[in-house]
Scaffold this motif. Structure first.
Motif, PDB file in Angstrom:
ATOM      1  N   MET A  39      13.399   4.480  -7.342  1.00 14.96           N
ATOM      2  CA  MET A  39      13.048   3.891  -6.299  1.00 14.96           C
ATOM      3  C   MET A  39      11.908   2.814  -6.598  1.00 14.96           C
ATOM      4  SD  MET A  39      14.047   5.188  -3.447  1.00 14.96           S
ATOM      5  CE  MET A  39      15.466   5.254  -4.263  1.00 14.96           C
ATOM      6  N   LYS A  40      11.329   3.175  -8.000  1.00 12.23           N
ATOM      7  CA  LYS A  40      10.239   2.044  -8.493  1.00 12.23           C
ATOM      8  C   LYS A  40      11.007   0.759  -8.737  1.00 12.23           C
ATOM      9  CE  LYS A  40       8.580   5.774 -10.971  1.00 12.23           C
ATOM     10  NZ  LYS A  40       7.779   6.248 -12.032  1.00 12.23           N
ATOM     11  N   LEU A  41      12.423   1.053  -9.240  1.00 17.65           N
ATOM     12  CA  LEU A  41      13.038  -0.390  -9.490  1.00 17.65           C
ATOM     13  C   LEU A  41      13.358  -1.267  -8.321  1.00 17.65           C
ATOM     14  CD1 LEU A  41      15.896   0.583 -11.922  1.00 17.65           C
ATOM     15  CD2 LEU A  41      13.980  -0.511 -12.471  1.00 17.65           C
ATOM     16  N   LYS A  93       0.801  -1.182   0.017  1.00 18.50           N
ATOM     17  CA  LYS A  93       0.057   0.105  -0.045  1.00 18.50           C
ATOM     18  C   LYS A  93       0.818   1.209   0.091  1.00 18.50           C
ATOM     19  CE  LYS A  93      -3.416   0.287   3.137  1.00 18.50           C
ATOM     20  NZ  LYS A  93      -4.396  -0.232   4.113  1.00 18.50           N
ATOM     21  N   HIS A  94       2.189   1.267   0.724  1.00 17.80           N
ATOM     22  CA  HIS A  94       2.911   2.343   0.815  1.00 17.80           C
ATOM     23  C   HIS A  94       3.675   2.536  -0.567  1.00 17.80           C
ATOM     24  CE1 HIS A  94       5.961   4.947   2.425  1.00 17.80           C
ATOM     25  NE2 HIS A  94       6.810   4.203   1.764  1.00 17.80           N
ATOM     26  N   PHE A  95       3.885   1.380  -1.213  1.00 19.43           N
ATOM     27  CA  PHE A  95       4.577   1.586  -2.528  1.00 19.43           C
ATOM     28  C   PHE A  95       3.398   2.005  -3.577  1.00 19.43           C
ATOM     29  CE2 PHE A  95       7.545  -2.072  -2.301  1.00 19.43           C
ATOM     30  CZ  PHE A  95       8.567  -1.560  -1.122  1.00 19.43           C
ATOM     31  N   ASP A  96       2.155   1.584  -3.546  1.00 17.79           N
ATOM     32  CA  ASP A  96       1.173   2.300  -4.368  1.00 17.79           C
ATOM     33  C   ASP A  96       1.043   3.680  -4.169  1.00 17.79           C
ATOM     34  OD1 ASP A  96       0.749  -0.177  -5.355  1.00 17.79           O
ATOM     35  OD2 ASP A  96      -1.172  -0.860  -4.188  1.00 17.79           O
ATOM     36  N   LYS A  97       0.941   4.194  -2.932  1.00 15.66           N
ATOM     37  CA  LYS A  97       0.792   5.719  -2.808  1.00 15.66           C
ATOM     38  C   LYS A  97       1.984   6.238  -3.479  1.00 15.66           C
ATOM     39  CE  LYS A  97      -1.403   4.963   2.061  1.00 15.66           C
ATOM     40  NZ  LYS A  97      -1.449   5.125   3.297  1.00 15.66           N
ATOM     41  N   GLU A  98       3.240   5.882  -3.222  1.00 14.02           N
ATOM     42  CA  GLU A  98       4.238   6.349  -3.880  1.00 14.02           C
ATOM     43  C   GLU A  98       4.124   6.458  -5.316  1.00 14.02           C
ATOM     44  OE1 GLU A  98       7.691   5.875  -0.604  1.00 14.02           O
ATOM     45  OE2 GLU A  98       7.540   4.287  -2.240  1.00 14.02           O
ATOM     46  N   GLU A  99       3.821   5.337  -5.940  1.00 13.88           N
ATOM     47  CA  GLU A  99       3.857   5.199  -7.398  1.00 13.88           C
ATOM     48  C   GLU A  99       2.566   5.900  -7.754  1.00 13.88           C
ATOM     49  OE1 GLU A  99       4.385   0.863  -7.692  1.00 13.88           O
ATOM     50  OE2 GLU A  99       6.574   1.065  -7.193  1.00 13.88           O
ATOM     51  N   GLU A 100       1.657   5.823  -7.234  1.00 13.05           N
ATOM     52  CA  GLU A 100       0.340   6.411  -8.029  1.00 13.05           C
ATOM     53  C   GLU A 100       0.095   7.835  -7.485  1.00 13.05           C
ATOM     54  OE1 GLU A 100      -2.829   3.570  -7.111  1.00 13.05           O
ATOM     55  OE2 GLU A 100      -1.619   1.919  -7.548  1.00 13.05           O
TER      56      GLU A 100
END
Length: 143
Positions: free
Chosen positions: A73-75, A46-53
């Motif tokens: 960061m995405k890699l 969820k944290h990654f999604d917040k960052e990526e989206e």
């Protein structure tokens, strides 16, 4: 500081969930370990999604760059996703030794990743997105 504080707090919550998972594996309680691992995995993703989206696209639009720190960061997020799958497999198989081997790799990667975000990227976001910080944090909270 608003973005930095919010995102750093999320990192700490994920760290706490993972520590509970490690403790359960150490005790040999793989049922409990899986429950804590699931919490850790869900919160991390969820944290990654917040960052990526939300956060990264706002930063990229403001800086007119998709090849900078957000790209790296995405890699790293993708590397973490792969390690999460491996870790889940070790818990499913109740393989304590392999769990701690994969967990060590994951923790080193996450510690370095989080440090880069907390010391560099989030500070850059605080500066570049200062006029939208409150709005972005609220959007991430609702995500």
């Amino acid at each position: 500081m608003e973005i930095s504080n919010y995102m750093r707090d999320e990192h700490r919550l994920c760290d706490e969930d993972f520590a509970k998972c490690e403790a359960a594996v150490n005790e040999g309680d793989f049922k409990k370990a899986f429950e804590h691992f699931e919490e850790f995995m869900v919160e991390t993703l969820k944290h990654f999604d917040k960052e990526e989206e939300i956060l990264f696209p706002a930063f990229e639009a403001a800086t007119l760059s998709t090849e900078g720190p957000t790209y790296v960061m995405k890699l790293e997020h993708n590397q973490v996703r792969g390690l999460l799958e491996q870790l889940k497999d070790t818990i499913d198989k109740e393989d304590r030794e392999r769990f701690f081997s994969v967990a060590d790799t994951l923790m080193v990667l996450l510690q370095q990743h989080n440090m880069k975000e907390e010391q560099m990227l989030y500070a850059m976001c605080d500066n570049v997105l200062a006029d939208r910080a409150g709005e972005l944090v609220e959007k991430m909270k609702a995500h």
